[in-house]
Design an enzyme around this catalytic site. Structure first.
Site, PDB file in Angstrom:
ATOM      1  NE  ARG A   1      40.560 -10.787 -19.375  1.00  7.14           N
ATOM      2  CZ  ARG A   1      40.530  -9.558 -18.925  1.00  7.14           C
ATOM      3  NH1 ARG A   1      40.741  -8.394 -19.488  1.00  7.14           N
ATOM      4  NH2 ARG A   1      40.048  -9.617 -17.479  1.00  7.14           N
ATOM      5  N   GLY A   2      37.019 -10.621 -19.474  1.00  3.53           N
ATOM      6  CA  GLY A   2      36.443  -9.801 -18.682  1.00  3.53           C
ATOM      7  C   GLY A   2      34.797  -9.546 -19.210  1.00  3.53           C
ATOM      8  CB  ALA A   3      32.065  -9.887 -16.761  1.00  7.71           C
TER       9      ALA A   3
ATOM     10  NE  ARG B   1      35.729 -17.221 -20.182  1.00  8.62           N
ATOM     11  CZ  ARG B   1      36.372 -16.476 -19.263  1.00  8.62           C
ATOM     12  NH1 ARG B   1      36.767 -15.314 -19.605  1.00  8.62           N
ATOM     13  NH2 ARG B   1      37.069 -16.980 -18.374  1.00  8.62           N
TER      14      ARG B   1
ATOM     15  CG  ASP C   1      33.608 -12.957 -14.285  1.00  6.60           C
ATOM     16  OD1 ASP C   1      34.555 -12.517 -13.776  1.00  6.60           O
ATOM     17  OD2 ASP C   1      33.668 -12.767 -15.689  1.00  6.60           O
TER      18      ASP C   1
HETATM   19  O1  MRU Z   1      39.003 -14.947 -17.226  1.00  3.40           O
HETATM   20  P1  MRU Z   1      38.733 -13.731 -17.078  1.00  3.40           P
HETATM   21  O2  MRU Z   1      39.753 -12.895 -17.597  1.00  3.40           O
HETATM   22  O3  MRU Z   1      37.645 -13.245 -18.377  1.00  3.40           O
HETATM   23  O4  MRU Z   1      38.214 -13.036 -15.911  1.00  3.40           O
HETATM   24  C1  MRU Z   1      37.980 -11.489 -15.746  1.00  3.40           C
HETATM   25  C2  MRU Z   1      37.574 -11.472 -14.245  1.00  3.40           C
HETATM   26  O5  MRU Z   1      37.595 -12.064 -13.448  1.00  3.40           O
HETATM   27  C3  MRU Z   1      37.291  -9.816 -14.127  1.00  3.40           C
HETATM   28  O6  MRU Z   1      37.556  -9.458 -12.948  1.00  3.40           O
HETATM   29  C4  MRU Z   1      35.661  -9.748 -14.361  1.00  3.40           C
HETATM   30  O7  MRU Z   1      35.345 -10.295 -15.489  1.00  3.40           O
HETATM   31  C5  MRU Z   1      35.054  -8.326 -14.263  1.00  3.40           C
HETATM   32  S1  MRU Z   1      35.681  -7.393 -15.550  1.00  3.40           S
HETATM   33  C6  MRU Z   1      34.964  -5.527 -15.264  1.00  3.40           C
END
Ligand code: MRU
Length: 354
Positions: free
Chosen positions: A47-49, A90, A238
């Site tokens: 996870r994480g963009a 997603r 994101d």
């Molecule tokens: O649902 P997630 O854990 O994927 O959400 C992640 C976030 O909201 C992060 O802050 C975002 O993706 C930026 S990661 C550099």
């Protein structure tokens, strides 16, 4: 320094650190089919963009690597299903679409090559996306570094750390560099309900790196912001759109409003791959809704009556007026100037010094 990598490619196999198991277990999923990666994205094993953008690129690479297609055109045809599947995993983070578009144009621009050469190029491009993200993280860290003064305290939310990216993270990149330089600072990490990315992942990776981190329940953030206990807040995004509005983990909006109310600077750290200039305003960003179980249970243990109605939005949008500045690999900009992010000549004059 970050201890673990969220994802890596080794001879046609994609290894994904299963973040659902953190911090108790360190286990890698071994993926050889794009569907396994798509599921890992959906169920938040990764996870994480930026990290899911890299995973999308590796999904294309893994399919090409194994493909029996006899021509570039046939390979492209085969990959169309993969592109569609990935885009559906997603919806909020634009990095998946960004990575898919980048892989797709590479293929379209090289259809004249032999299929074996094209497959090689595809794998190289996915590895390049990964490598570039590592370098981008470092540059974001360098631009963030002036925020870190001896004795300062920074608050962060969710995990925009090394495990959400290929390298040092975005919001955490300055923390890793400040630590390397011997600057003494403290981090306050919000736990981030419902899935606890702050508690499980941010606290884990920062403490593994020897960074002084304190965990708080999300609803403690407001009071700390009123008490002169936080010098600035920094989070990831994101999707950041044309007018500088930013989508990030649900709860970011509340934190941004509370920061402004208390005159605490609120920064966004973002690679340009998370910027989507095709959308004029934040209210047009698709917001992912996830299963009600994520709210009614914590790690498998039920905490609410069976059958309760639930709203589980995974992200919210913070209007640009609450954002002090956006820190990218191209420099630091006011949110209103993010629309010029692709005009390199204009950017020179618009850079902000922290
Ligand atoms: O649902 P997630 O854990 O994927 O959400 C992640 C976030 O909201 C992060 O802050 C975002 O993706 C930026 S990661 C550099």
């Amino acid at each position: 320094m970050p201890m673990l990598q969220s994802i890596r490619w080794e001879n046609g196999i994609v290894y994904i650190l299963d973040q659902r198991l953190l911090p108790e277990k360190i286990e890698y999923l071994k993926c050889t089919h794009y569907e396994e990666i798509a599921r890992a994205i959906e169920n938040l094993a990764i996870r994480g963009a930026p990290a899911i953008g890299i995973a999308a690129a590796f999904s294309v690479a893994v399919t090409s690597y194994k493909s029996q297609a006899l021509s570039g055109k046939k390979l492209l045809n085969e990959l169309k299903t993969v592109f569609q599947r990935l885009i559906k995993t997603r919806p909020t983070a634009v990095n998946i679409k960004w990575a898919v578009e980048r892989m797709k144009s590479l293929i379209i621009n090289n259809l004249n090559l032999s299929v074996s050469k094209l497959k090689e190029l595809i794998v190289e491009e996915a590895l390049k996306i990964h490598q570039e993200d590592i370098e981008i993280n470092r540059t974001i860290g360098e631009y963030s570094l002036p925020l870190f003064k001896d004795g300062c305290t920074v608050m962060t939310y969710c995990n925009a750390g090394s495990l959400a990216t290929g390298g040092f993270g975005t919001a955490t990149a300055g923390m890793y560099l400040a630590k390397q330089k011997g600057i003494k600072f403290k981090v306050i990490a919000c736990e981030t309900r419902p899935l606890l990315q702050g508690a499980r992942i941010t606290v884990f990776e920062l403490s593994e790196a020897g960074i002084d981190v304190t965990l708080i329940a999300d609803n403690t953030a407001g009071v700390l912001l009123t008490k002169d206990m936080v010098d600035f807040v920094i989070v990831g995004t994101d999707r950041t759109v044309q007018n500088g509005d930013v989508a990030n983990k649900i709860g970011t909006y509340s934190l941004a409003v509370l920061s402004k109310e208390n005159k605490i600077p609120f920064y966004i750290a973002a690679p340009t791959s998370s910027i989507d200039l095709s959308i004029p305003s934040g209210n047009m960003i698709p917001i992912e809704e996830r299963s009600s179980d994520e709210v009614t249970t914590i790690r498998g243990v039920r905490i609410a009556p069976q059958g309760v109605k639930v709203i589980n939005l995974a992200f919210d949008v913070t209007p640009s007026k609450y954002v002090t500045a956006i820190i990218t690999e191209k420099g630091v900009f006011l949110p209103k100037h993010i629309k010029y992010i692709n005009s390199d000549d204009k950017l020179q004059k618009l850079r902000v010094r922290l």
